[in-house]
Motif scaffolding. Sequence first.
Motif, PDB file in Angstrom:
ATOM      1  N   THR A  95       0.820  -1.214   0.000  1.00  0.00           N
ATOM      2  CA  THR A  95       0.000   0.000   0.000  1.00  0.00           C
ATOM      3  C   THR A  95       0.855   1.265   0.000  1.00  0.00           C
ATOM      4  O   THR A  95       0.345   2.354  -0.222  1.00  0.00           O
ATOM      5  CB  THR A  95      -0.945   0.032   1.219  1.00  0.00           C
ATOM      6  N   ARG A 102      -0.918  -2.048  -8.368  1.00  0.00           N
ATOM      7  CA  ARG A 102      -2.010  -2.259  -9.333  1.00  0.00           C
ATOM      8  C   ARG A 102      -1.479  -2.625 -10.707  1.00  0.00           C
ATOM      9  O   ARG A 102      -2.069  -3.454 -11.412  1.00  0.00           O
ATOM     10  CB  ARG A 102      -2.882  -1.006  -9.399  1.00  0.00           C
ATOM     11  N   SER A 106      -2.293  -6.097 -12.687  1.00  0.00           N
ATOM     12  CA  SER A 106      -2.833  -6.116 -14.049  1.00  0.00           C
ATOM     13  C   SER A 106      -1.979  -6.967 -14.973  1.00  0.00           C
ATOM     14  O   SER A 106      -2.493  -7.746 -15.786  1.00  0.00           O
ATOM     15  CB  SER A 106      -2.919  -4.683 -14.587  1.00  0.00           C
ATOM     16  N   ARG A 161      -6.781  -7.416  -2.487  1.00  0.00           N
ATOM     17  CA  ARG A 161      -7.463  -7.337  -3.789  1.00  0.00           C
ATOM     18  C   ARG A 161      -8.455  -6.181  -3.841  1.00  0.00           C
ATOM     19  O   ARG A 161      -8.715  -5.641  -4.922  1.00  0.00           O
ATOM     20  CB  ARG A 161      -8.164  -8.663  -4.098  1.00  0.00           C
ATOM     21  N   GLN A 162      -9.005  -5.790  -2.709  1.00  0.00           N
ATOM     22  CA  GLN A 162      -9.876  -4.612  -2.683  1.00  0.00           C
ATOM     23  C   GLN A 162      -9.108  -3.377  -3.141  1.00  0.00           C
ATOM     24  O   GLN A 162      -9.647  -2.511  -3.840  1.00  0.00           O
ATOM     25  CB  GLN A 162     -10.429  -4.395  -1.280  1.00  0.00           C
ATOM     26  N   LEU A 163      -7.855  -3.315  -2.733  1.00  0.00           N
ATOM     27  CA  LEU A 163      -6.995  -2.202  -3.158  1.00  0.00           C
ATOM     28  C   LEU A 163      -6.619  -2.328  -4.630  1.00  0.00           C
ATOM     29  O   LEU A 163      -6.700  -1.364  -5.392  1.00  0.00           O
ATOM     30  CB  LEU A 163      -5.731  -2.174  -2.305  1.00  0.00           C
ATOM     31  N   ARG A 165      -7.985  -3.964  -7.139  1.00  0.00           N
ATOM     32  CA  ARG A 165      -9.052  -3.928  -8.139  1.00  0.00           C
ATOM     33  C   ARG A 165      -9.783  -2.598  -8.190  1.00  0.00           C
ATOM     34  O   ARG A 165     -10.614  -2.379  -9.066  1.00  0.00           O
ATOM     35  CB  ARG A 165     -10.064  -5.043  -7.853  1.00  0.00           C
ATOM     36  N   GLY A 166      -9.491  -1.732  -7.258  1.00  0.00           N
ATOM     37  CA  GLY A 166     -10.177  -0.443  -7.215  1.00  0.00           C
ATOM     38  C   GLY A 166      -9.229   0.707  -7.467  1.00  0.00           C
ATOM     39  O   GLY A 166      -8.096   0.542  -7.929  1.00  0.00           O
ATOM     40  N   THR A 167      -9.692   1.881  -7.142  1.00  0.00           N
ATOM     41  CA  THR A 167      -8.876   3.090  -7.321  1.00  0.00           C
ATOM     42  C   THR A 167      -8.735   3.856  -6.013  1.00  0.00           C
ATOM     43  O   THR A 167      -8.044   4.872  -5.970  1.00  0.00           O
ATOM     44  CB  THR A 167      -9.528   4.018  -8.364  1.00  0.00           C
ATOM     45  N   LYS A 168      -9.374   3.363  -4.968  1.00  0.00           N
ATOM     46  CA  LYS A 168      -9.354   4.069  -3.700  1.00  0.00           C
ATOM     47  C   LYS A 168      -8.362   3.424  -2.734  1.00  0.00           C
ATOM     48  O   LYS A 168      -7.995   2.260  -2.860  1.00  0.00           O
ATOM     49  CB  LYS A 168     -10.755   4.078  -3.075  1.00  0.00           C
ATOM     50  N   ARG A 169      -7.978   4.216  -1.756  1.00  0.00           N
ATOM     51  CA  ARG A 169      -7.070   3.744  -0.713  1.00  0.00           C
ATOM     52  C   ARG A 169      -7.820   2.792   0.216  1.00  0.00           C
ATOM     53  O   ARG A 169      -8.973   3.031   0.565  1.00  0.00           O
ATOM     54  CB  ARG A 169      -6.548   4.945   0.073  1.00  0.00           C
ATOM     55  N   VAL A 170      -7.173   1.709   0.587  1.00  0.00           N
ATOM     56  CA  VAL A 170      -7.723   0.770   1.562  1.00  0.00           C
ATOM     57  C   VAL A 170      -6.815   0.827   2.790  1.00  0.00           C
ATOM     58  O   VAL A 170      -5.680   0.355   2.743  1.00  0.00           O
ATOM     59  CB  VAL A 170      -7.784  -0.666   1.007  1.00  0.00           C
TER      60      VAL A 170
END
Length: 223
Positions: A95, A102, A106, A161-163, A165-170
């Motif tokens: 993070t 990311r 990909s 994976r939440q981080l 696959r998305g664009t927001k900070r986890v």
Amino acid sequence: MSDTASAPAARHAVVAAALDLFAAQGFEATSVEQIAQAAGISRSTFFRQFGGKDDVVFADHELLLDELRSYLSQPHDNPWAAVCEASMWVFKQFTADPELARRRYSVVRGVPALREREIVTVFRYERLFDEYLRESLPGLDPIDAVGFAALVTAVHNHVLRQLLRGTKRVPASVLRRALDDVMRRYGVHPHGTDAAPDDVVVAVFPRRMPSAEVARRLSEHLG
């Protein structure tokens, strides 16, 4: 060209350059020479430091696994919590640079050979945790060791994976809460806290009853 890529910052730059090329023109279409040129190092330095194209994708994992072995080799009052702290540390490393993480995700998703290596890499974390628990807790049922290691690894990957696959900070607090719940499931209270009076259950079973049946009955009655 520079002939050094051993420092953490230099290695990170090579990994980033490689992933940028893989994302732009494809993994198979990218040569080692192109990666070395983009990173400002010689071809021989790249091979010496990373080995091959697939190795550079997982270079961070190799460093992390070595650092986790060192961390877990130190004394820890609570081995269960130590495994969770190791998981937290890995999460924070990825993070720290979510865009790079990311891009790696990909690239790996698009190359079957890399996906297979990723599966093996995940298992290496799980095995490291499993072996550490068995060594640190003599007499621990191997099923409990491998189960805890697998659950910690699965929860970590789910949150990561939440981080990816998305664009927001986890935030790391999401993983922290999930790992605290994992410990509670194994009867271990996170952060060294004592159990509340209503958190203790006393049950009596025949001595010869298999432990799996004891666990099943307790689970059934406790819901």
